[in-house]
Design an enzyme around this catalytic site. Structure first.
Site, PDB file in Angstrom:
ATOM      1  N   LYS A  44     -41.258  33.971 -12.972  1.00 41.08           N
ATOM      2  CA  LYS A  44     -42.291  33.459 -13.873  1.00 41.08           C
ATOM      3  C   LYS A  44     -43.084  32.346 -13.242  1.00 41.08           C
ATOM      4  O   LYS A  44     -42.994  31.204 -13.628  1.00 41.08           O
ATOM      5  CB  LYS A  44     -41.701  32.971 -15.200  1.00 41.08           C
ATOM      6  CG  LYS A  44     -41.614  34.065 -16.207  1.00 41.08           C
ATOM      7  CD  LYS A  44     -41.905  33.554 -17.586  1.00 41.08           C
ATOM      8  CE  LYS A  44     -41.989  34.738 -18.505  1.00 41.08           C
ATOM      9  NZ  LYS A  44     -41.839  34.390 -19.883  1.00 41.08           N
ATOM     10  N   ASP A  64     -35.831  30.799 -15.195  1.00 46.41           N
ATOM     11  CA  ASP A  64     -37.021  30.965 -14.371  1.00 46.41           C
ATOM     12  C   ASP A  64     -37.328  29.667 -13.658  1.00 46.41           C
ATOM     13  O   ASP A  64     -36.560  28.711 -13.748  1.00 46.41           O
ATOM     14  CB  ASP A  64     -38.199  31.470 -15.214  1.00 46.41           C
ATOM     15  CG  ASP A  64     -38.367  30.639 -16.459  1.00 46.41           C
ATOM     16  OD1 ASP A  64     -38.531  29.418 -16.328  1.00 46.41           O
ATOM     17  OD2 ASP A  64     -38.316  31.210 -17.576  1.00 46.41           O
ATOM     18  N   ASP A 104     -39.844  23.854 -24.537  1.00 44.51           N
ATOM     19  CA  ASP A 104     -39.406  24.412 -25.815  1.00 44.51           C
ATOM     20  C   ASP A 104     -39.661  25.920 -25.804  1.00 44.51           C
ATOM     21  O   ASP A 104     -40.715  26.361 -25.346  1.00 44.51           O
ATOM     22  CB  ASP A 104     -40.204  23.762 -26.955  1.00 44.51           C
ATOM     23  CG  ASP A 104     -39.769  24.299 -28.298  1.00 44.51           C
ATOM     24  OD1 ASP A 104     -38.848  23.707 -28.895  1.00 44.51           O
ATOM     25  OD2 ASP A 104     -40.325  25.332 -28.739  1.00 44.51           O
ATOM     26  N   VAL A 153       0.851  -1.196   0.000  1.00 43.54           N
ATOM     27  CA  VAL A 153       0.000   0.000   0.000  1.00 43.54           C
ATOM     28  C   VAL A 153       0.884   1.242   0.000  1.00 43.54           C
ATOM     29  O   VAL A 153       0.684   2.181  -0.786  1.00 43.54           O
ATOM     30  CB  VAL A 153      -0.932   0.001   1.236  1.00 43.54           C
ATOM     31  CG1 VAL A 153      -1.793   1.250   1.240  1.00 43.54           C
ATOM     32  CG2 VAL A 153      -1.782  -1.256   1.258  1.00 43.54           C
ATOM     33  N   GLY A 198     -37.991  26.676 -19.790  1.00 42.90           N
ATOM     34  CA  GLY A 198     -38.538  25.335 -19.600  1.00 42.90           C
ATOM     35  C   GLY A 198     -39.116  24.828 -20.909  1.00 42.90           C
ATOM     36  O   GLY A 198     -39.637  25.608 -21.709  1.00 42.90           O
ATOM     37  N   MET A 238     -50.569  25.175 -18.450  1.00 37.14           N
ATOM     38  CA  MET A 238     -50.975  26.232 -17.513  1.00 37.14           C
ATOM     39  C   MET A 238     -52.470  26.153 -17.193  1.00 37.14           C
ATOM     40  O   MET A 238     -53.138  27.179 -17.088  1.00 37.14           O
ATOM     41  CB  MET A 238     -50.656  27.623 -18.095  1.00 37.14           C
ATOM     42  CG  MET A 238     -49.171  27.859 -18.256  1.00 37.14           C
ATOM     43  SD  MET A 238     -48.786  29.427 -19.053  1.00 37.14           S
ATOM     44  CE  MET A 238     -48.953  29.009 -20.777  1.00 37.14           C
TER      45      MET A 238
HETATM   46  N1  SAH Z   1     -42.266  26.267 -22.991  1.00 34.55           N
HETATM   47  C1  SAH Z   1     -42.794  25.312 -22.053  1.00 34.55           C
HETATM   48  C2  SAH Z   1     -44.141  25.700 -21.540  1.00 34.55           C
HETATM   49  C3  SAH Z   1     -44.134  26.945 -20.706  1.00 34.55           C
HETATM   50  S1  SAH Z   1     -45.719  27.335 -20.066  1.00 34.55           S
HETATM   51  C4  SAH Z   1     -42.841  23.939 -22.713  1.00 34.55           C
HETATM   52  O1  SAH Z   1     -42.584  23.799 -23.915  1.00 34.55           O
HETATM   53  O2  SAH Z   1     -43.099  22.957 -22.014  1.00 34.55           O
HETATM   54  C5  SAH Z   1     -45.634  26.621 -18.472  1.00 34.55           C
HETATM   55  C6  SAH Z   1     -46.470  25.378 -18.397  1.00 34.55           C
HETATM   56  O3  SAH Z   1     -45.794  24.285 -18.967  1.00 34.55           O
HETATM   57  C7  SAH Z   1     -46.767  24.908 -16.981  1.00 34.55           C
HETATM   58  O4  SAH Z   1     -47.823  25.634 -16.415  1.00 34.55           O
HETATM   59  C8  SAH Z   1     -47.145  23.469 -17.237  1.00 34.55           C
HETATM   60  O5  SAH Z   1     -48.441  23.367 -17.741  1.00 34.55           O
HETATM   61  C9  SAH Z   1     -46.201  23.101 -18.344  1.00 34.55           C
HETATM   62  N2  SAH Z   1     -44.982  22.412 -17.816  1.00 34.55           N
HETATM   63  C10 SAH Z   1     -43.717  22.812 -17.933  1.00 34.55           C
HETATM   64  N3  SAH Z   1     -42.885  21.912 -17.369  1.00 34.55           N
HETATM   65  C11 SAH Z   1     -43.673  20.927 -16.887  1.00 34.55           C
HETATM   66  C12 SAH Z   1     -43.423  19.718 -16.206  1.00 34.55           C
HETATM   67  N4  SAH Z   1     -42.190  19.317 -15.887  1.00 34.55           N
HETATM   68  N5  SAH Z   1     -44.487  18.941 -15.863  1.00 34.55           N
HETATM   69  C13 SAH Z   1     -45.734  19.307 -16.164  1.00 34.55           C
HETATM   70  N6  SAH Z   1     -46.015  20.444 -16.810  1.00 34.55           N
HETATM   71  C14 SAH Z   1     -45.012  21.241 -17.166  1.00 34.55           C
END
Ligand code: SAH
Length: 471
Positions: A272, A250, A305, A23, A303, A385
């Site tokens: 947001k 966000d 797309d 070692v 979040g 949403m």
């Molecule tokens: N651009 C995002 C949407 C933004 S609007 C996309 O393409 O997914 C925000 C909404 O997206 C939330 O209110 C919910 O309805 C949905 N969302 C985003 N991430 C989510 C997740 N991990 N699980 C469930 N819903 C989600």
């Protein structure tokens, strides 16, 4: 993080190894590789150590360890076969301010020795913090297999050029961008192919041809981060996350994803939540423009797309107006993530020939949806949403003619370990959501495809059903 990772310069530094067996030999070999001046204290040495002592590669003190052996040492490794002695060396080290590692005794270690992938001068250190050395070694084996040997050469070549690049680009950001480009293109390909001279020539040419203005120009990258699970990022997203000077994010961007952003990047939270905008959209748009005009590489992480209910369009409109360079990177939209992770295909030959994405967000007091268009039994409707408005949404759909027993699901925190899926019908879903206290982010999926969840729920998630739902 339980341990602070650092790399020590031990060139010609006095280091002590207590113990003369196999070692100890391994530790001595490693210390010697780093150029340390090693003293071994042990009554007797194994043959390999004896040979090193004979050729004066190490200094051998032929007796048992004593407390004053630590005097003047940078660090010490307690590698005797007696755990009590090793613990005593550790205690003495603590008292004398010398860092000691007692082999195989995490409680008696001021520092630990990581598993190493050596592509010198590029060195990767992997540690499990003493929890699972075997796991660290397995990770090491994977990286060994994956990391081309040519990276060592590339690092050496970059080192040789470093001072000149520093003189050439006074601006730190321009310098970093030069390296990001230079080390990612043909020079790297040549180095990895073993053509070190070719790689050096390409690096020289890149330096000669580099354009200062281009290297200091700012840009905005509007990047979809997917529904939250970091495994669902795109390669392009990850690369841009590693290059950003500043990131605007966000609360749809999960902490696990933020972990993958370049550590030195400035982070700006722009909020947001439906009710709690940390920054109004107008200000986000302007902030993006201002940061890019300062020459920064600005990452706008969104979040899902960016172009699906993400207001991405508005953000880049402002950039276009101001002539700021930008790029948009798609992400997996949460409907796609939720669909796959809940085992609910959005289309299916037998159940749904089309799918519509709608937002349940209100403008003032109204949900602006063309209800009559959403009543086709052969179409899946995904509501973003929509959780807060679920009672109204479901009631309107029923009122406009969609059957009350149409299967409907809500998926909260889709793709994350905490994902929850509830299954009901248009009639029962609102109560189900209320009972389970479902919170955003969550998606509602409406249509006959929802019945497939029972068969296709590959994650084995526990599914809650409303008592009145019949299956
Ligand atoms: N651009 C995002 C949407 C933004 S609007 C996309 O393409 O997914 C925000 C909404 O997206 C939330 O209110 C919910 O309805 C949905 N969302 C985003 N991430 C989510 C997740 N991990 N699980 C469930 N819903 C989600």
């Amino acid at each position: 993080m339980d341990y602070f990772p650092i790399f020590l310069n031990l060139a010609d530094q006095p280091c002590l190894v207590a113990g003369g067996g196999d070692v100890a030999l391994r530790k001595v070999t490693l210390l010697a590789k780093a150029g340390a001046r090693v003293t071994v204290v042990a009554p007797a040495l194994c043959p390999a150590l004896a040979e090193l002592a004979l050729s004066a590669k190490i200094h051998h003190v032929a007796r048992a360890w004593q407390a004053n052996d630590l005097a003047g040492m940078r660090l010490a490794i307690a590698a005797t076969d007696d755990a009590v002695v090793n613990a005593a060396i550790y205690a003495a080290g603590e008292a004398a301010g010398v860092s000691v590692n007692a082999v195989d005794a995490p409680a008696h270690c001021r520092f630990i020795v990581p598993a190493i992938v050596d592509r010198s001068p590029l060195v990767l250190a992997i540690s499990s913090g003493g929890n699972a050395p075997v796991l660290a070694r397995q990770v090491r084996a994977r990286i060994e297999a994956w990391l081309p040997h040519g990276y060592g050469a590339l690092a050496r070549l970059a080192g040789a050029l470093r001072e000149r690049v520093k003189t050439r680009f006074a601006d730190e950001r321009a310098r970093r961008r030069f390296w990001e480009q230079a080390l990612d293109g043909p020079a790297a390909e040549k180095a990895l192919a073993g053509d070190e001279a070719g790689a050096a020539a390409v690096l020289e040419a890149t330096l000669a041809a580099s354009d200062d203005a281009a290297l200091t120009r700012g840009a905005v990258y509007l990047v979809g981060a997917g529904p939250g699970n970091p495994d669902l990022l795109t390669f392009r997203a990850l690369r841009l996350m590693q290059k950003a000077d500043v990131v605007l994010y966000d609360n749809l961007v999960s902490p696990a994803i933020m972990e993958l952003v370049r550590r030195d990047a400035e982070r700006i939270y722009v909020g947001k939540k439906a009710s709690n905008h940390a920054l109004p959209q107008e200000e986000i748009n302007q902030l993006l423009v201002r940061l890019a005009q300062e020459g920064k590489s600005v990452l706008r992480l969104k979040g899902g797309d960016p172009f699906i209910f993400g207001r991405g369009g508005e953000e880049i409109e402002e950039l276009a107006v101001h002539g700021v360079d930008f790029e948009v990177v798609p992400g997996i939209t949460s409907a796609a993530g939720a669909s796959c992770y809940a085992g609910i295909p959005l289309t299916h030959r037998d159940y749904a020939q089309s799918v519509t994405f709608v937002t349940g967000h209100r403008r003032g007091d109204v949900i602006e949806l063309d209800w009559a268009r959403l009543t086709n039994d052969a179409e899946t409707v995904v509501v973003y949403m929509g959780v807060a408005q679920a009672p109204r949404l479901c009631a309107e759909l029923i009122a406009h003619g969609r059957a009350a027993d149409t299967p409907a699901a809500v998926i909260e925190k889709a793709t994350l370990p905490t994902q929850r899926t509830l299954i009901g019908t248009l009639a029962t879903l609102p109560a189900l959501i209320e009972q389970a206290a479902i919170k955003p982010p969550a998606l509602i999926i409406i249509g006959r495809v929802v019945t497939l969840h029972d068969k296709l729920n590959w994650r084995g998630d526990e599914t809650s059903r409303h008592p009145t739902t019949s299956h």
